[in-house]
Design a protein around this motif. Structure first.
Motif, PDB file in Angstrom:
ATOM      1  N   GLU A   1     -24.359 -49.942  -5.929  1.00  0.00           N
ATOM      2  CA  GLU A   1     -24.628 -48.814  -5.034  1.00  0.00           C
ATOM      3  C   GLU A   1     -26.003 -48.928  -4.393  1.00  0.00           C
ATOM      4  OE1 GLU A   1     -21.554 -47.281  -8.002  1.00  0.00           O
ATOM      5  OE2 GLU A   1     -23.295 -48.597  -8.045  1.00  0.00           O
TER       6      GLU A   1
ATOM      7  N   ASP B   1     -26.636 -49.058  -0.390  1.00  0.00           N
ATOM      8  CA  ASP B   1     -27.511 -48.080   0.264  1.00  0.00           C
ATOM      9  C   ASP B   1     -28.538 -48.782   1.151  1.00  0.00           C
ATOM     10  OD1 ASP B   1     -26.190 -46.004  -0.949  1.00  0.00           O
ATOM     11  OD2 ASP B   1     -27.791 -45.529  -2.377  1.00  0.00           O
TER      12      ASP B   1
ATOM     13  N   GLU C   1     -26.787 -44.841   2.723  1.00  0.00           N
ATOM     14  CA  GLU C   1     -26.180 -44.055   1.653  1.00  0.00           C
ATOM     15  C   GLU C   1     -24.912 -43.344   2.119  1.00  0.00           C
ATOM     16  OE1 GLU C   1     -27.430 -40.552  -1.547  1.00  0.00           O
ATOM     17  OE2 GLU C   1     -28.835 -41.190   0.017  1.00  0.00           O
ATOM     18  N   ARG C   2     -24.910 -42.809   3.333  1.00  0.00           N
ATOM     19  CA  ARG C   2     -23.738 -42.069   3.805  1.00  0.00           C
ATOM     20  C   ARG C   2     -22.509 -42.966   3.874  1.00  0.00           C
ATOM     21  NH1 ARG C   2     -23.421 -38.569   9.465  1.00  0.00           N
ATOM     22  NH2 ARG C   2     -21.230 -37.960   9.266  1.00  0.00           N
TER      23      ARG C   2
ATOM     24  N   ARG D   1     -22.072 -45.809   2.316  1.00  0.00           N
ATOM     25  CA  ARG D   1     -21.722 -46.241   0.966  1.00  0.00           C
ATOM     26  C   ARG D   1     -20.922 -45.178   0.232  1.00  0.00           C
ATOM     27  NH1 ARG D   1     -23.147 -43.912  -3.935  1.00  0.00           N
ATOM     28  NH2 ARG D   1     -25.346 -43.807  -3.299  1.00  0.00           N
ATOM     29  N   LYS D   2     -21.360 -43.933   0.301  1.00  0.00           N
ATOM     30  CA  LYS D   2     -20.636 -42.874  -0.392  1.00  0.00           C
ATOM     31  C   LYS D   2     -19.223 -42.722   0.150  1.00  0.00           C
ATOM     32  CE  LYS D   2     -24.483 -40.004  -2.012  1.00  0.00           C
ATOM     33  NZ  LYS D   2     -25.161 -38.692  -1.893  1.00  0.00           N
TER      34      LYS D   2
END
Length: 209
Positions: free
Chosen positions: A22, A26, A31-32, A34-35
């Protein structure tokens, strides 16, 4: 009183080498994104198949083909694997080497793919230094399945109560403890060093970073 330790067993991921997919995603996709991807695709389940012995390239590329919205990013799991499995944890590596200097038997027991372990061996020479390396991809079973611990016991021939095992996952630790192994939940090299000193396996100087 616990039985004398006859072999120390290290997990590898997050014990000797950081394993943080993770964090890498990122960095490279944000991050967005990846999530969103991790919510849509169970990439850790994909990796479990590799750890159970399936071919690394085929598994990742098949998953990418099944999820075209994230195809290129899933392929990064293959192409960027070494960037996810880094860096080494130097203090833990020092503990491994000082145990061996003391002639303590040191084993690895790790959920690791066949091909990914070969990649790691080239990057991290200390992974060649174990007296025995139990790698799930070669064994066809992963922690915390009791069968993997049984295979270790059968191969090394040591009593379960004489094995001291460090792992960062509580489920893996609990499964080993259920078989009578001595265990240490790894949450940093300093705590592991202190445990090795308490067991009389290293002195304070040898346990230092």
């Amino acid at each position: 009183m616990a039985a004398p330790v006859q072999a120390v067993i290290f997990d590898i991921g997050n014990v000797l080498i950081e394993w943080q997919p993770e964090r890498h995603y990122d960095r490279v996709v944000g991050e967005r994104r990846r999530k969103e991807m991790f919510a849509a695709v169970d990439l850790h389940a994909m990796n479990d198949r590799v750890d159970q012995g399936e071919n690394f390239h085929r598994v990742v590329h098949a998953c990418a083909a099944e999820n075209p919205d994230f195809r290129d990013d899933i392929i990064r799991w293959h192409d960027d694997w070494l960037l996810m499995a880094s860096p080494a944890i130097p203090h833990a590596v020092t503990l491994l080497r000082n145990l061996r200097r003391r002639d303590v038997a040191v084993f690895a027991l790790s959920n690791f793919g066949i091909e990914t372990f070969e990649i790691a061996l080239l990057e991290y020479p200390f992974l060649n230094e174990f007296d025995r390396a139990y790698i799930s991809g070669h064994m066809g079973v992963t922690k915390p399945d009791p069968a993997i611990y049984a295979q270790v016991e059968a191969d090394c021939g040591l009593p379960p109560e004489s094995l001291l095992f460090a792992d960062d996952r509580i489920d893996n630790i609990e499964a080993a403890a259920a078989r009578g192994w001595q265990t240490h939940l790894f949450d940093g090299a300093a705590g592991w060093a202190a445990r090795l000193v308490r067991e009389g396996l290293l002195n304070e100087e040898e346990a230092g970073p």
